[in-house]
Design an enzyme around this catalytic site. Sequence first.
Site, PDB file in Angstrom:
ATOM      1  N   HIS A  19      -2.644  -1.255  -3.190  1.00  0.00           N
ATOM      2  CA  HIS A  19      -3.801  -0.397  -2.936  1.00  0.00           C
ATOM      3  C   HIS A  19      -3.710   0.876  -3.777  1.00  0.00           C
ATOM      4  O   HIS A  19      -2.958   1.791  -3.444  1.00  0.00           O
ATOM      5  CB  HIS A  19      -3.886  -0.032  -1.453  1.00  0.00           C
ATOM      6  N   ASP A  30      -3.993  -5.145   6.306  1.00  0.00           N
ATOM      7  CA  ASP A  30      -4.311  -5.995   5.169  1.00  0.00           C
ATOM      8  C   ASP A  30      -3.104  -6.864   4.803  1.00  0.00           C
ATOM      9  O   ASP A  30      -1.994  -6.373   4.686  1.00  0.00           O
ATOM     10  CB  ASP A  30      -4.717  -5.134   3.973  1.00  0.00           C
ATOM     11  N   SER A  34       0.861  -1.179   0.000  1.00  0.00           N
ATOM     12  CA  SER A  34       0.000   0.000   0.000  1.00  0.00           C
ATOM     13  C   SER A  34       0.901   1.234   0.000  1.00  0.00           C
ATOM     14  O   SER A  34       1.799   1.329  -0.812  1.00  0.00           O
ATOM     15  CB  SER A  34      -0.952  -0.028   1.199  1.00  0.00           C
TER      16      SER A  34
END
Length: 365
Positions: free
Chosen positions: A211, A308, A184
């Site tokens: 992401h 995540d 991310s």
Amino acid sequence: MLIVDDSVVARAVIARLIDASDRFSVVGAVGNVGAALEFLARATVDFILLDIEMPGVDGLTALPDLIAAGGGAKVIIVSSSVDNGGAATVQALAMGAAETLVKPTASELSARFGAALVAKLEKLCEHPGQLPPALVVRSTPSPLPGSYSPITQPAVSRSIGMPTTPLARRATGDDYDIVAIGASTGGIHALSRMFRELPSGFRLPIVITQHLPASFMPYFAAQMALLSGRVCEVAVDRLRIRPGRIVVAPGDAHLKCVRLSDGGAAFRLTHEAVASGCMPSVDPMLASLADVYGARVMAVVLSGMGRDGAEGARRIHDAGGCVVAQDQETSVVWGMPGAVVGSGVADAVLAPDAIGRLVASRRRA
């Protein structure tokens, strides 16, 4: 923090919006890159807010020098050039920017923009714990096999069923058959460092969940192709997994690996809600790869905020696969890799270039 923007009005308004937050303060505001480098030579800041379009040296050209001069300061690109899906955005992130934010016109700089900026700053302050002292990192790199012949593209099978057993281990003498990467904030820069260590002969398939919004994905895929020197494609439903390819999750769907009737594997796109709230999410990608490939997966979790990937990494670990997390020192945000380390399933915690060398070795940590 330091503001680098050639507009006097923008510098003043942004400084006022930040100072009003009661958490962050502006200690310097300059109008060009040269002044910024001079300021950083005598002062330390946690953040640098950088415009792109400036007279003389532009922000993207100066970004590597400002990152080096900042001594760990996180750079946020605040510019009208980083519109949603813009190539400049992905380029900035790949070069090491921690975040980007579209800057409105001077007349539209408002409390709403200030709140968005402060929210990004707050997220970048996330530090969920230190590396457990008992964790020992071991790796024994070995040379890659010789060159490989070009791979032709087989037709995508339409006969897809859910896997029941992991794919059989191939008699290659190597420790895994696929590399899965989750990332991310800060992940694009980490990926660029990691891919620099992969030789041209590395042919294992690589799958990435990063992401980013869907509109960014074509630029992201193009950037990954440029950095890695191999084909990179945004996943579509039923895309077959093939050697020598990089597949990236689209910004609006999860990637799930399924087994094909001919013994190969492919990706399905799904849209269910997940615990992390991310779309796409690293967790379903890793969990499904554990179901299909078992111990033959190397999972890598790079810089990013939140958790995540932690549950998916546990699934890889439980299936006997290898889990590698980016270290805290090189992470823009140590949320995702830190969660993996904190859960005790990381086999190694390394800087991105060391991760690249480990992946190239095709051996376990």
